[in-house]
Design an enzyme around this catalytic site. Structure first.
Site, PDB file in Angstrom:
ATOM      1  CD1 TRP A  34      -2.353  -2.184   1.534  1.00 56.26           C
ATOM      2  CD2 TRP A  34      -3.053  -0.986  -0.225  1.00 56.26           C
ATOM      3  NE1 TRP A  34      -3.399  -2.862   0.945  1.00 56.26           N
ATOM      4  CE2 TRP A  34      -3.851  -2.145  -0.127  1.00 56.26           C
ATOM      5  CE3 TRP A  34      -3.315  -0.095  -1.262  1.00 56.26           C
ATOM      6  CZ2 TRP A  34      -4.885  -2.438  -1.035  1.00 56.26           C
ATOM      7  CZ3 TRP A  34      -4.341  -0.367  -2.161  1.00 56.26           C
ATOM      8  CH2 TRP A  34      -5.115  -1.523  -2.035  1.00 56.26           C
TER       9      TRP A  34
ATOM     10  CG  ASP B 172      -3.288   4.037   3.981  1.00 55.32           C
ATOM     11  OD1 ASP B 172      -4.342   3.859   4.619  1.00 55.32           O
ATOM     12  OD2 ASP B 172      -3.016   3.426   2.919  1.00 55.32           O
TER      13      ASP B 172
ATOM     14  CE  LYS C 267      -8.735  -3.057   3.486  1.00 53.41           C
ATOM     15  NZ  LYS C 267      -7.985  -2.051   2.727  1.00 53.41           N
TER      16      LYS C 267
END
Ligand code: PLP
Length: 361
Positions: free
Chosen positions: A102, A172, A196
């Site tokens: 990511w 993030d 999530k």
């Protein structure tokens, strides 16, 4: 058929009580005699929901008053691009810590918008650890430093942010937000897709310090401007109302469990149990991550013989243990054990793993 324990990385398991409440209220919500899916976002009931969502999030994360809390769309992926657009000009420098999949994605998206520098990368070690903070090469005067607090695919968690000076840190936190107490003041921006650990896909949280909100490094359309969304309290245009609603229920659920301190205790217990089962399996199961940076949220593991993978997935599914297939980038299995995964689910998984090893040798 009954619900299984869902180990999916995202969208992922929600607390059963949240789903039941949503089911009960689906037809008539908030005294509106209509579904939350059917009412105006300008109406009293929805505006109250928006206010409550922000207030609850602020209280849970202990967000100081000089930060704005925004509920946006586009997922974390859109904000890989929108963050540089809002807080850096094309000639500014921005630092990126590369810890896995990511972080790489965030960096790739920013490259064309700002002059990016990689402060350190875990790639040489196949992203099984976080590069030693003593070796990070920070750029003086950078507009921001971007980090990924939990690498959902590699299962590497930046457990604590090291000292980095005055540079605003952009994090993030898609896959570990609300999993433990957090010192928001260490960050300039915190952002996370909701699907999530927080709620439903379609909603993206962005917590931003107000001095960053005020930066105007380049002309931007209003719809991409964070300050414009802040001014309208996240209701600049029609929001994903159902995702707001589900997320508000999840925040209430976290509160009822005892807040982030209780979440941390539970998450630590679950992760300890699963890693102990892997490490204690005499090499039958393996997790490659540096112990210090092992994620409490996403636990990738391989079987000693990849030829058993298919049987493992089939039999685990039959046992009600869902979505254990690992990401193709790392192979093997991955158990995502976010807030909503009860400890009984992890107990069932480790029990299954021991049985499987006995049966298949
Ligand atoms: C899932 C994930 C993303 C991507 O989220 P989208 O909502 O699909 O854009 C980004 N970063 C991390 C850490 C993730 O886990």
């Amino acid at each position: 058929m009954s619900r299984g324990y869902n180990f999916s990385a995202g969208p992922s398991m929600l607390p059963e009580s949240v789903l039941r409440r949503a089911q009960e209220e689906l037809l008539e919500w908030g005294g509106e005699r209509a579904s939350v899916l059917e009412v105006s976002h300008r109406g009293k009931a929805f505006v109250a929901l928006d206010d409550k969502l922000e207030a609850d999030l602020r209280r849970l994360l202990n967000v100081p008053s000089d930060y704005s809390v925004l509920f946006l769309q586009g997922g974390a992926t859109q904000h890989f691009a929108q963050i540089p657009l809002n807080i850096a000009g094309p000639d500014d420098s921005a630092d990126y810590l590369i810890t896995g999949h990511w972080a790489n994605k965030a960096h790739a998206e920013a490259k064309t918008l700002v002059k990016t520098h990689v402060v350190a990368s875990g790639e040489a070690g196949r992203f099984t650890s976080v590069p030693d903070p003593a070796q990070w090469q920070l750029t003086p005067g950078a507009a921001y430093l971007h980090v990924t607090s939990n690498e959902t695919i590699q299962g590497v968690e930046l457990d604590a942010l090291p000292a980095v000076g005055d540079v605003p840190v952009v994090a993030d936190m898609s896959s570990n937000i609300l999993s433990r107490p957090l010192d928001v003041t260490r960050y300039g921006i915190i952002y996370a897709g909701a699907q999530k650990n927080m709620g439903a896909a379609g909603l993206t949280l962005l917590v931003i310090r107000n001095d960053l909100l005020a930066r105007k490094p380049r002309p931007l359309p209003n719809i991409l401007t964070y300050a414009a969304h802040a001014k309208e309290k996240s209701l600049l245009n029609t929001p994903p109302g159902f995702a707001f609603y589900i997320t508000a229920l999840v925040l209430e659920w976290i509160d009822a469990q005892g807040g982030l301190v209780a979440m941390e205790r539970l998450n630590r217990a679950k992760a300890d149990m699963l890693y102990a089962a892997i490490d204690g399996s005499n090499g039958y199961y393996k997790n490659p991550v540096d112990v210090r940076y092992r994620s409490r949220m996403n636990v990738p593991f391989t079987l000693h013989d990849a030829a058993l993978d298919e049987a493992f997935l089939k039999e685990s599914r039959e046992a009600g243990l869902l979505a254990l297939k690992g990401h193709k980038a790392v192979g093997g299995m991955r158990a995502s054990i976010y807030n909503a995964m009860p400890i009984e689910g992890v107990r069932a998984l480790v029990g299954f793993m021991a049985e499987f090893a006995k049966k298949h040798g």
